[in-house]
Motif scaffolding. Structure first.
Motif, mmCIF file in Angstrom:
data_model
loop_
_atom_site.group_PDB
_atom_site.id
_atom_site.type_symbol
_atom_site.label_atom_id
_atom_site.label_comp_id
_atom_site.label_asym_id
_atom_site.label_seq_id
_atom_site.Cartn_x
_atom_site.Cartn_y
_atom_site.Cartn_z
ATOM 1 N N LEU A 138 -41.740 2.360 -10.521
ATOM 2 C CA LEU A 138 -42.526 1.400 -10.559
ATOM 3 C C LEU A 138 -43.987 2.119 -10.045
ATOM 4 C CD1 LEU A 138 -40.865 -1.794 -9.841
ATOM 5 C CD2 LEU A 138 -41.676 -1.260 -12.126
ATOM 6 N N ILE B 129 -31.799 7.900 -14.210
ATOM 7 C CA ILE B 129 -30.494 7.555 -13.736
ATOM 8 C C ILE B 129 -29.718 8.882 -14.145
ATOM 9 C CG2 ILE B 129 -28.039 6.331 -14.842
ATOM 10 C CD1 ILE B 129 -29.339 4.583 -12.844
ATOM 11 N N ALA C 79 -26.693 -2.232 -12.795
ATOM 12 C CA ALA C 79 -27.793 -3.040 -12.047
ATOM 13 C C ALA C 79 -29.010 -2.237 -11.961
ATOM 14 C CB ALA C 79 -27.272 -3.261 -10.584
ATOM 15 N N LEU D 133 -28.754 -16.150 0.561
ATOM 16 C CA LEU D 133 -28.623 -14.937 0.528
ATOM 17 C C LEU D 133 -27.881 -14.246 1.922
ATOM 18 C CD1 LEU D 133 -31.592 -13.841 -1.508
ATOM 19 C CD2 LEU D 133 -29.295 -14.096 -2.539
ATOM 20 N N ARG E 243 -23.486 -18.271 -5.474
ATOM 21 C CA ARG E 243 -22.611 -18.439 -4.220
ATOM 22 C C ARG E 243 -21.768 -19.613 -4.254
ATOM 23 N NH1 ARG E 243 -26.113 -13.735 -4.422
ATOM 24 N NH2 ARG E 243 -26.097 -12.695 -2.739
ATOM 25 N N LEU F 234 -43.468 -8.002 -8.729
ATOM 26 C CA LEU F 234 -42.110 -8.166 -8.650
ATOM 27 C C LEU F 234 -42.085 -9.733 -8.278
ATOM 28 C CD1 LEU F 234 -40.550 -5.135 -6.602
ATOM 29 C CD2 LEU F 234 -39.582 -6.402 -8.506
ATOM 30 N N HIS G 263 -17.379 -5.809 2.381
ATOM 31 C CA HIS G 263 -18.713 -5.513 1.612
ATOM 32 C C HIS G 263 -19.291 -4.313 2.432
ATOM 33 C CE1 HIS G 263 -22.988 -5.993 1.253
ATOM 34 N NE2 HIS G 263 -22.540 -5.895 -0.113
ATOM 35 N N HIS H 222 -26.456 -8.204 0.827
ATOM 36 C CA HIS H 222 -26.549 -7.729 -0.586
ATOM 37 C C HIS H 222 -27.924 -7.430 -1.331
ATOM 38 C CE1 HIS H 222 -22.506 -8.893 -1.657
ATOM 39 N NE2 HIS H 222 -22.670 -9.868 -0.968
ATOM 40 N N LEU I 227 -34.653 -17.571 -7.834
ATOM 41 C CA LEU I 227 -35.664 -16.672 -7.410
ATOM 42 C C LEU I 227 -37.137 -16.809 -7.927
ATOM 43 C CD1 LEU I 227 -33.813 -13.144 -7.513
ATOM 44 C CD2 LEU I 227 -33.922 -14.722 -5.668
ATOM 45 N N LEU J 145 -29.485 -2.465 -3.647
ATOM 46 C CA LEU J 145 -29.423 -0.804 -2.941
ATOM 47 C C LEU J 145 -30.413 0.027 -3.618
ATOM 48 C CD1 LEU J 145 -27.367 -0.051 -0.963
ATOM 49 C CD2 LEU J 145 -25.706 0.528 -2.878
ATOM 50 N N GLY J 146 -30.940 -0.355 -4.775
ATOM 51 C CA GLY J 146 -31.673 0.606 -5.587
ATOM 52 C C GLY J 146 -33.174 0.405 -5.448
HETATM 53 C C1 HEM Z 1 -37.039 -3.750 -10.654
HETATM 54 C C2 HEM Z 1 -35.612 -3.374 -10.451
HETATM 55 C C3 HEM Z 1 -34.523 -4.042 -9.794
HETATM 56 C C4 HEM Z 1 -34.509 -5.160 -9.394
HETATM 57 C C5 HEM Z 1 -35.531 -6.567 -9.700
HETATM 58 C C6 HEM Z 1 -33.331 -5.644 -8.805
HETATM 59 C C7 HEM Z 1 -32.716 -7.020 -8.039
HETATM 60 C C8 HEM Z 1 -31.385 -7.078 -7.519
HETATM 61 C C9 HEM Z 1 -31.151 -8.084 -6.855
HETATM 62 C C10 HEM Z 1 -32.002 -9.588 -7.039
HETATM 63 C C11 HEM Z 1 -30.059 -7.628 -6.062
HETATM 64 C C12 HEM Z 1 -29.387 -8.989 -5.224
HETATM 65 C C13 HEM Z 1 -27.993 -9.664 -5.817
HETATM 66 C C14 HEM Z 1 -27.663 -10.768 -4.923
HETATM 67 O O1 HEM Z 1 -27.688 -10.738 -3.804
HETATM 68 O O2 HEM Z 1 -27.463 -11.825 -5.695
HETATM 69 C C15 HEM Z 1 -29.573 -6.602 -6.466
HETATM 70 C C16 HEM Z 1 -28.611 -6.159 -5.758
HETATM 71 C C17 HEM Z 1 -28.280 -4.646 -6.290
HETATM 72 N N1 HEM Z 1 -29.079 -3.654 -6.964
HETATM 73 FE FE1 HEM Z 1 -30.772 -3.881 -7.593
HETATM 74 N N2 HEM Z 1 -32.722 -4.544 -8.733
HETATM 75 C C18 HEM Z 1 -33.379 -3.440 -9.191
HETATM 76 C C19 HEM Z 1 -33.000 -2.206 -9.362
HETATM 77 C C20 HEM Z 1 -31.948 -1.536 -9.012
HETATM 78 C C21 HEM Z 1 -31.599 -0.186 -9.015
HETATM 79 C C22 HEM Z 1 -32.632 0.922 -9.699
HETATM 80 C C23 HEM Z 1 -30.236 0.117 -8.612
HETATM 81 C C24 HEM Z 1 -29.528 1.484 -8.624
HETATM 82 C C25 HEM Z 1 -29.652 2.632 -9.220
HETATM 83 C C26 HEM Z 1 -29.932 -1.037 -8.312
HETATM 84 C C27 HEM Z 1 -28.615 -1.306 -7.581
HETATM 85 C C28 HEM Z 1 -28.464 -2.456 -6.839
HETATM 86 C C29 HEM Z 1 -26.847 -2.739 -6.101
HETATM 87 C C30 HEM Z 1 -26.027 -1.629 -6.047
HETATM 88 C C31 HEM Z 1 -27.004 -3.820 -5.687
HETATM 89 C C32 HEM Z 1 -25.742 -4.798 -5.035
HETATM 90 C C33 HEM Z 1 -25.871 -4.391 -3.754
HETATM 91 C C34 HEM Z 1 -24.869 -5.284 -2.824
HETATM 92 O O3 HEM Z 1 -24.103 -6.018 -3.391
HETATM 93 O O4 HEM Z 1 -24.657 -4.886 -1.716
HETATM 94 N N3 HEM Z 1 -30.802 -2.094 -8.398
HETATM 95 N N4 HEM Z 1 -30.677 -5.999 -7.170
#
Ligand code: HEM
Length: 387
Positions: A346, A139, A225, A52, A278, A266, A88, A334, A301, A337-338
């Motif tokens: 939660l 949202i 996401a 990562l 990747r 989590l 990025h 990466h 994970l 972001l959320g």
């Molecule tokens: C329990 C809830 C959540 C979990 C478990 C989760 C999990 C993840 C994981 C594992 C990644 C990394 C992906 C990677 O590197 O392969 C990720 C990226 C991301 N998540 Fe979440 N997420 C959650 C909630 C959210 C929320 C609420 C949002 C936005 C409203 C969000 C937006 C994003 C975005 C935009 C990325 C991409 C960031 C990047 O590539 O720079 N996620 N999430």
């Protein structure tokens, strides 16, 4: 025998015995097949963290035609998840400047109001009464969209988070979502409201604004996401607590443990087996195993979060645990972001449920609970409760 992904683990389990056994018996990095693709499973915490964070493991390479795609909607070259390096960093900075910690903090009282109003209805099924509506309404609040759009958002995000979409199905749903988002963006250009879309429209740096296609693609990704993940992590967290009444009681007696509890849930409740794959850009050593250039690698994970070298007694739920950051939301450039928003939802939802219904218990036999099988994440169909 060669390992295969996806694992066949029973969805009712909080853990992934297949992945944990591979890590214990075969080591931290193991070759496997994923359909027609050969892929290395990064099983240990150290291996996942390296995949990562180390720029030699590329998302951009993984999204090229023929690459190891586990989630077609995350492979669009315009979205954050398929970019790396300077491109990025620039796009992420623009999106993050709009989706800022301040904007999330401002949502806190609204999230509490939404949770309170949902719990006022005394939901007998926590999935349909709380876990599904809460993130959808949040949202809508974040984007500045009316709540009446929630059913459409729910339908689209469910489809986008399915791993099995064909290219044609993906194009169809993207067409619908992007048409909807384009109208919303147009409306916010005319009537700015200080919410996320307005902030994204205004976000710029010395290189200018996000292009309109970048804006729509990344808005779509935020929707997708952020939705199914939060809905199902909330359901899984509640079920895990119901299965561990002593830990649930600890949280009722000492709500200050909620911060560590959200992280522990989590780690423990296996929302997804793995995050996005990747591909190596050169030969690289991963937790003691030499990989060639061009190797597909999957960060698993579910085993990393139960790696006994990082989490002592990993199969024990401990709501006060603070050994290490779980990788459930990724790590490095990466990193989710959320995360701040999801953890806020939660924390507020779990605290409110436990305060309101301290005698919470399952209303049905646990063996009758079912899961949505088409979903990439572990997704309860319903969670009938009584108190
Ligand atoms: C329990 C809830 C959540 C979990 C478990 C989760 C999990 C993840 C994981 C594992 C990644 C990394 C992906 C990677 O590197 O392969 C990720 C990226 C991301 N998540 Fe979440 N997420 C959650 C909630 C959210 C929320 C609420 C949002 C936005 C409203 C969000 C937006 C994003 C975005 C935009 C990325 C991409 C960031 C990047 O590539 O720079 N996620 N999430």
């Amino acid at each position: 025998m060669s390992a295969t992904f996806p694992f066949t683990t029973d969805r009712s389990l909080d853990n992934e015995p297949e992945a944990q056994e591979l890590l214990a018996r075969r080591g931290p990095v193991v070759p496997a097949t994923m359909g027609p693709i050969e892929i290395w499973l990064a099983l240990s915490y150290a291996a996942c963290k390296q995949v990562l964070t180390d720029p030699r493991f590329s998302r951009e390479e993984a999204t090229r035609p023929g690459g190891p795609v586990t989630l077609p909607s995350a492979a669009n070259p315009l979205v954050l998840t398929s970019m790396e390096g300077r491109r990025h960093a620039r796009t992420r900075k623009l999106v993050a400047s709009a989706f800022s910690p301040r904007m999330v903090a401002l949502l806190e009282p609204r999230v509490q109001e939404i949770v309170d109003s949902l719990l006022d209805e005394s939901p007998v099924d926590l999935v349909s009464g709380l876990c599904v509506p809460l993130p959808t309404m949040v949202i809508c609040e974040l984007l500045g969209a009316p709540y009446s759009d929630a059913p459409d958002i729910r339908r689209w995000t469910g489809r986008l988070m399915t791993g099995r979409l064909t290219q044609e199905e993906l194009r169809e749903v993207e067409h619908e979502v992007q048409g909807y988002l384009a109208d919303l963006v147009e409306e916010k250009r005319l009537r700015p409201d200080g919410k996320l879309i307005t902030a994204l429209v205004l976000a710029h740096d010395e290189g200018g604004h996000l292009t309109s296609s970048e804006l729509l693609a990344n808005l779509q990704m935020l929707l997708a996401a952020g939705h199914d993940t939060t809905v199902n992590q909330l359901g899984n967290s509640l079920l895990t607590l119901l299965r561990h009444p002593a830990e649930m009681q600890r949280l009722i007696d000492d709500p200050t443990l909620m911060g560590t509890a959200v992280d522990e849930l989590l780690r423990f409740s296996r929302l997804m087996a793995a995050t996005l794959p990747r591909v190596t850009t050169e030969a690289v050593e991963l937790d003691g195993v030499r990989l060639p250039a061009g190797a597909a690698v999957l960060p698993v994970l579910s085993s990393a979060n139960r790696d006994p070298s990082v989490f002592p007694d990993p199969d024990r739920l401990d709501v006060g645990r603070d050994d290490a950051a779980p990788l459930a939301m990724g790590f490095g450039p990466h990193y989710c972001l959320g995360a701040q928003l999801a953890k806020l939802e939660l924390r507020i939802a779990l605290t409110s449920v436990l305060q309101r219904f301290p005698g919470l218990r399952l209303a049905v036999d646990e063996s009758s609970l079912t899961y949505r099988m088409e979903c990439n994440v572990r997704a309860l169909v319903s969670l009938p409760v009584t108190w």
